[in-house]
Design an enzyme around this catalytic site. Sequence first.
Site, short mmCIF file in Angstrom:
data_model
loop_
_atom_site.label_atom_id
_atom_site.label_comp_id
_atom_site.label_asym_id
_atom_site.label_seq_id
_atom_site.Cartn_x
_atom_site.Cartn_y
_atom_site.Cartn_z
N ARG A 26 2.92 -6.86 -1.52
CA ARG A 26 1.74 -7.21 -0.54
C ARG A 26 1.93 -7.03 1.02
O ARG A 26 1.31 -7.79 1.64
CB ARG A 26 0.90 -8.27 -0.90
CG ARG A 26 0.27 -8.61 -2.29
CD ARG A 26 -0.86 -7.61 -2.43
NE ARG A 26 -1.21 -7.59 -4.00
CZ ARG A 26 -1.97 -8.44 -4.67
NH1 ARG A 26 -2.20 -9.44 -4.36
NH2 ARG A 26 -1.98 -8.00 -6.04
N ARG A 30 -4.45 -7.96 3.15
CA ARG A 30 -5.48 -8.66 4.07
C ARG A 30 -4.95 -9.28 5.33
O ARG A 30 -5.67 -9.55 6.36
CB ARG A 30 -6.19 -9.73 3.30
CG ARG A 30 -7.28 -8.66 2.49
CD ARG A 30 -7.91 -9.63 1.30
NE ARG A 30 -6.77 -9.94 0.53
CZ ARG A 30 -7.09 -11.05 -0.27
NH1 ARG A 30 -8.25 -11.33 -0.81
NH2 ARG A 30 -6.06 -11.41 -1.22
N ARG A 39 -10.89 -1.61 5.83
CA ARG A 39 -11.28 -2.28 4.55
C ARG A 39 -12.90 -2.53 4.68
O ARG A 39 -13.69 -2.59 3.61
CB ARG A 39 -10.87 -3.57 4.25
CG ARG A 39 -11.36 -4.43 2.98
CD ARG A 39 -10.90 -4.01 1.61
NE ARG A 39 -11.12 -4.99 0.80
CZ ARG A 39 -12.41 -5.30 0.20
NH1 ARG A 39 -13.31 -4.55 0.46
NH2 ARG A 39 -12.53 -6.15 -0.52
N ASP A 75 -3.74 -0.37 -7.11
CA ASP A 75 -3.68 -1.82 -7.79
C ASP A 75 -3.04 -1.55 -9.35
O ASP A 75 -3.27 -0.50 -9.65
CB ASP A 75 -5.16 -2.43 -7.89
CG ASP A 75 -5.24 -4.06 -8.38
OD1 ASP A 75 -4.95 -4.70 -7.37
OD2 ASP A 75 -5.48 -4.32 -9.20
N TYR A 151 -4.99 -8.75 -18.58
CA TYR A 151 -6.35 -8.42 -17.62
C TYR A 151 -7.48 -8.00 -18.68
O TYR A 151 -8.69 -8.21 -18.84
CB TYR A 151 -6.33 -7.90 -16.66
CG TYR A 151 -5.86 -8.37 -15.35
CD1 TYR A 151 -6.62 -9.25 -14.57
CD2 TYR A 151 -4.52 -8.21 -14.90
CE1 TYR A 151 -6.13 -10.09 -13.82
CE2 TYR A 151 -4.04 -8.78 -13.89
CZ TYR A 151 -4.90 -9.88 -12.99
OH TYR A 151 -4.37 -10.27 -12.10
O1 CP3 Z 1 1.18 -4.16 -0.47
C1 CP3 Z 1 1.37 -3.87 -1.54
O2 CP3 Z 1 2.16 -4.49 -2.32
C2 CP3 Z 1 0.69 -2.71 -2.38
C3 CP3 Z 1 -0.32 -2.69 -2.96
C4 CP3 Z 1 -0.52 -3.68 -4.23
C5 CP3 Z 1 -2.04 -4.37 -4.37
N1 CP3 Z 1 -1.94 -4.89 -5.47
C6 CP3 Z 1 -3.00 -4.35 -3.25
C7 CP3 Z 1 -3.93 -5.13 -3.48
C8 CP3 Z 1 0.13 -4.03 -5.41
C9 CP3 Z 1 1.67 -3.60 -5.73
C10 CP3 Z 1 -0.91 -4.57 -6.19
C11 CP3 Z 1 -0.49 -5.08 -7.58
C12 CP3 Z 1 -1.36 -6.02 -8.11
N2 CP3 Z 1 -2.54 -6.33 -8.22
C13 CP3 Z 1 -0.63 -7.06 -9.09
C14 CP3 Z 1 0.71 -7.36 -9.41
C15 CP3 Z 1 1.61 -8.20 -8.02
C16 CP3 Z 1 1.14 -9.53 -8.07
O3 CP3 Z 1 0.58 -9.81 -6.81
O4 CP3 Z 1 1.20 -10.34 -9.00
C17 CP3 Z 1 -1.69 -7.90 -9.55
C18 CP3 Z 1 -1.62 -9.05 -10.56
C19 CP3 Z 1 -2.73 -7.38 -9.10
C20 CP3 Z 1 -4.18 -7.63 -9.22
C21 CP3 Z 1 -4.87 -8.29 -8.25
N3 CP3 Z 1 -5.62 -7.30 -7.23
C22 CP3 Z 1 -5.37 -9.42 -7.51
C23 CP3 Z 1 -4.71 -10.69 -8.50
C24 CP3 Z 1 -5.87 -9.64 -6.43
C25 CP3 Z 1 -6.45 -10.59 -5.65
C26 CP3 Z 1 -5.68 -11.48 -5.09
C27 CP3 Z 1 -4.73 -10.73 -3.87
O5 CP3 Z 1 -3.59 -11.13 -3.78
O6 CP3 Z 1 -5.42 -10.11 -3.04
C28 CP3 Z 1 -6.01 -7.87 -6.24
C29 CP3 Z 1 -6.68 -7.52 -4.98
C30 CP3 Z 1 -5.66 -6.58 -3.97
N4 CP3 Z 1 -4.66 -5.92 -4.58
C31 CP3 Z 1 -5.75 -6.50 -2.66
C32 CP3 Z 1 -4.75 -5.93 -2.29
C33 CP3 Z 1 -4.47 -5.31 -0.84
C34 CP3 Z 1 -6.74 -7.34 -1.82
C35 CP3 Z 1 -8.29 -6.37 -1.85
C36 CP3 Z 1 -9.00 -6.60 -1.12
O7 CP3 Z 1 -9.84 -7.61 -1.15
O8 CP3 Z 1 -8.92 -5.88 0.19
#
Ligand code: CP3
Length: 343
Positions: A26, A30, A39, A75, A151
């Site tokens: 991540r 954000r 965004r 994602d 999911y």
């Molecule tokens: O920077 C990076 O790591 C690359 C991009 C990336 C995102 N999601 C962007 C994202 C990666 C590799 C993921 C993988 C992902 N997505 C996982 C596995 C990693 C982990 O954290 O366990 C999972 C479980 C998800 C599902 C997901 N997507 C969740 C639970 C959330 C909300 C919580 C959070 O931490 O943001 C997201 C949204 C998400 N994925 C955002 C981003 C940048 C935030 C989106 C926003 O509101 O702008």
Amino acid sequence: MVKKKDAFLRACAGKEAEHTPVWFMRQAGRYLPQYRAMRKGRSMVDMYKDPRISSTITTLPVRLLGVDAAILFADIMTPLEAMGFSFSIGAGGPVVKNPLRDAAGLEALRSIDPSDDTGYVMESIRLSKKSLGDAAAMIGFSGAPFTLASYIVEGTLTRDLLTLKRFMHSETELWAGLMTALTRLVSSYAMAQVASGADAIQIFDSWAGALGPEDYEEYVMPYLGRLFKELHRSGAPTIYFSTGTSGMLDLLGEVGADVISVDWRMDIAEAWSRIGCTSIQGNLDPTLMLCDFGTIRKRSMKILNSVAGRPGHIFNLGHGMLPATPVGSAIRLVRLVHEATGA
Ligand code: CP3
């Protein structure tokens, strides 16, 4: 010129590197003002479907923080749309509108052609590679079959994964069918990313720790074994990430990934020897990033001292960067890891 891509790839192979490579899960999210600005007025899905935006976000942390690797901005849900799932991604994570709970749901699944159905991901990787050159490694990624299934079956993340576990134990044939379909999906999606230029692939099994070792071994590991065997043929190194799995370290060593990513609930050197893997990634507690830098430094040095320069360590957090993380601390941490390990 410090060779970042080289340091990352050498560490994946368990070889001596010029410095310990570092990147953050991540790292493109954000907590970055540039991300928040892009965004505005767009959903996350809109952003990752636009290769120009997605590759800009992918490469941002390399320029901003100096990390050794970029990770694709997308994602874990991304490839599931073409399979037939309808979802949105909100602040609490993904919500699937049509969760799979029965045989009809399984039969309705479509198999996807990743380079066509998720062509925007492949284009984002090509654009990111062009922008990165050899400055940093490009990591592609996918959700692991089990975490995708959680999911798909639950619809959204729940604390105890009750629906998923009930499904797994009572609908064993459907479970096998779903996991087989997801393994095929993840494999072809990741292989297409390597063909588009990804230097390594990380498989996110974020919720694997919801299972005990017996269930993990029976219901999850056979599919991971198949997946990593297939991914090996691509020649790109593989990283397997999970959290809450300190009770089954010996099993993590058997999944077949080159690098195992561990969370902060264990000593990294101890985990490394128990897992028996070539390379290890981790494992700073992401909440420490919200503390003063003295605390971050102390705990990061503890990790570096624990592995004591053993070749094959990739420094990372134990899970994703939290939105409240000060960017300045991330920049200082990258510098600390590099300077403390020879860069
Ligand atoms: O920077 C990076 O790591 C690359 C991009 C990336 C995102 N999601 C962007 C994202 C990666 C590799 C993921 C993988 C992902 N997505 C996982 C596995 C990693 C982990 O954290 O366990 C999972 C479980 C998800 C599902 C997901 N997507 C969740 C639970 C959330 C909300 C919580 C959070 O931490 O943001 C997201 C949204 C998400 N994925 C955002 C981003 C940048 C935030 C989106 C926003 O509101 O702008």
